[in-house]
Write an enzyme that holds these catalytic residues in place. Structure first.
Site, short mmCIF file in Angstrom:
data_model
loop_
_atom_site.label_atom_id
_atom_site.label_comp_id
_atom_site.label_asym_id
_atom_site.label_seq_id
_atom_site.Cartn_x
_atom_site.Cartn_y
_atom_site.Cartn_z
CG ASP A 262 -41.67 -0.79 -34.23
OD1 ASP A 262 -42.17 -1.39 -35.20
OD2 ASP A 262 -41.45 -1.32 -33.13
CB CYS B 205 -39.41 -11.34 -31.81
SG CYS B 205 -39.58 -9.97 -32.97
CD GLU C 298 -28.68 1.17 -33.12
OE1 GLU C 298 -29.60 1.07 -33.94
OE2 GLU C 298 -28.86 1.54 -31.93
CB SER D 273 -28.86 -6.87 -37.59
OG SER D 273 -29.58 -7.70 -38.46
#
Ligand code: FAD
Ligand code: NAD
Length: 446
Positions: free
Chosen positions: A280, A44, A34, A40
């Site tokens: 995505d 939203c 990452e 994680s």
């Protein structure tokens, strides 16, 4: 010898995949690269973290790096950017962003979960210090810090999509004057016109000014210049859509599909065997039309990740398709949609009919009840339920999932109109608003 799985990207799709692999194959070595500091987290929730002056970003983190390592046995390497993939050698090349050192590692199976990035309009001023996008937790922390340190009074939001509308409420909560500038003629352009009118009324009722058919030309110091007028702006938020992070895959010879997202089959496997893509950065299949679509939603990313992880670990699973179920809060209203809009249904070759009804959230005699506007779409040729949009003060966000279930299962409008839904006066009238809409629609499909 144990298998080595490498995952690129440590948010919704990447960590879902990594967790699944560890579950199915506990002895496997699972490495997650990452590039950022966090893994994680719930992107939203960022509009609500920003609106709450006391909110702590740590509350958005679902799984810490320590817990991923110690409790799930996942070798998470944050601040590690993957810079290349050799599909023939089964090797990824990466850079440790702290030490600056570049290294490589081989894999048995690879999962690409690199997500998406905000689109920035190609205009001057987008990199000014008071101009932000909202995508990563770092973005959210930076916006909140800017508000705390500069106490901005006027906010301009470019784009009236999901983030623009959610952030209009968030900035109003922080006592800012909010102006939205949108290049199209309305927000949520494919929605039913009555629902759009209620979205516009909600913005107006809450003091948000919104300008449509407006082209942003440049951003000056504390000013957004458009083809219509200039708008004062202490803070500017660009909420103009996202594009998939698929360059790494493309450069390594993996095929791209719709919207430049990574092409995948129903196992989430890419054009290169043993390499999966999820979230995505990857395309989806539409459950109603069977066509490839791009759906950059957390709901889909989590499922993609799960399916990719299971298949990588050799447990055959198929992604069953998406129907673009989505919802958002706009001040005192819940707005939700699923399936096809009327224009999408026409484009896909259906013979669609749409009805729009107003019904009550609760039974006639119950003290607290609010109108719910329901637009529902069905197909004249097959009688199938195709889509639904709703807005109302209460009872919308969860109610949409009843319709989503019916569409997902391929029910006709007639079948849906007789669904045995629960009823008690505080929660719905005896004929639920979605059943009323289905009955009216059923009459028009005959
Ligand atoms: P991402 O979250 O983009 O994660 C990809 C990760 O990969 C990133 O952390 C990135 O740093 C890393 N990465 C990329 N390239 C590399 C590389 N080369 N090397 C190493 N690491 C790399 N969806 C909903 O369903 N409901 C909502 O209410 C909702 N609200 C949202 C609100 C906001 C403000 C935002 C921004 C999004 C919202 N979404 C919502 C969308 C949802 O957050 C995304 O669909 C989801 O985060 C996608 O997860 P992902 O893992 O595919 O990608
Ligand atoms: P979006 O696609 O929802 O909206 C972007 C808007 O910006 C569109 O209305 C577009 O016409 C407009 N726009 C584009 N370029 C413009 C320009 N130059 N000037 C003015 N307007 C312009 O994208 P978003 O709001 O950035 O959100 C990104 C994605 O995140 C969404 O597609 C959605 O999948 C996801 N999301 C979902 C939720 C949710 O489900 N509640 C909430 C936030 C984000």
């Amino acid at each position: 010898m144990k298998n080595r799985y490498v995952v690129i990207g440590g948010i919704a799709a990447g960590m879902s995949a990594a967790s699944r692999i560890r579950k199915v194959e506990p002895g496997a070595e699972v490495i997650v690269f990452e590039k950022g500091e966090f893994i994680s987290y719930g992107a939203c929730s960022m509009p609500y973290y920003i609106s709450n002056p006391d909110g702590n970003y740590k509350d958005l983190i679902v799984l810490t790096v320590e817990d991923a390592k110690n409790k799930r046995g996942i070798d998470v390497r944050t601040n590690h950017l993957v810079i290349g993939i050799s599909v023939n050698e089964r090797r990824v090349f990466y850079k440790d962003l702290i030490s600056g050192k570049e290294k490589s590692i081989n894999y048995d199976r690879l999962i690409i979960a690199t997500g998406a990035s905000p689109v920035k309009p190609p205009i001057a001023g987008v990199d000014n210090e008071n101009v932000f996008s909202l995508r990563t937790l770092d973005d959210g922390i930076a916006i909140k810090k800017f508000i705390a340190e500069n106490n901005p009074k006027k906010a301009v939001i470019v784009g009236a999509g999901y983030i623009g509308l959610e952030m209009a409420e968030s900035f109003r909560e922080r006592d800012m004057d909010v102006t939205i500038l949108e290049m199209l003629e309305k927000p949520m352009p494919n929605y039913n016109p009555e629902i759009i009118d209620l979205i516009l009324k909600t913005l107006e009722d809450n003091g948000v000014k919104a300008y449509f058919n407006t082209k942003v030309e440049r951003i000056d110091d504390k000013k957004v210049v458009t083809d219509k007028a200039e708008f004062d702006a202490d803070i500017v938020l660009l909420a103009t859509g996202v594009k998939p992070n698929s360059k790494l895959a493309k450069e390594s010879g993996i095929e791209l599909g719709v919207n430049e997202a990574i092409a995948v089959d129903s196992k989430m496997e890419t054009s290169v065997s043993g390499i999966y893509a999820a979230g995505d950065c990857a395309e989806s299949i539409h459950r109603i039309t069977n066509r490839k679509i791009y759906v950059p939603l957390g709901t889909v990313a989590n499922k993609h990740g799960r399916v990719a992880g299971l298949n990588a670990a050799r447990e055959l699973t198929r992604f069953p398709g998406a129907i673009k179920s989505a919802e958002f809060k706009l001040f005192d209203k819940e707005v939700a949609s699923c399936g096809l809009t009327l224009s999408e249904a026409f484009e896909q070759g259906f013979d669609p009919v749409e009805v729009s009804i107003t019904a009550s959230s609760s039974a006639h005699g119950y003290k607290y009840k609010y109108p719910i506007q329901v637009a529902m779409i069905g197909d004249k040729k097959t009688g199938k339920l195709l889509g639904c949009q709703m807005i109302g003060k209460t009872g919308v966000a969860h109610r949409i999932n009843i319709v989503a279930t019916a569409i997902f299962n391929g029910n006709t409008v007639k079948e849906f109109s007789m669904f045995d839904l629960a009823y008690a006066p505080p929660f719905s009238p005896v004929w639920d608003p979605v059943l009323v809409a289905a009955n009216v629609l059923g009459g028009k499909l005959k």
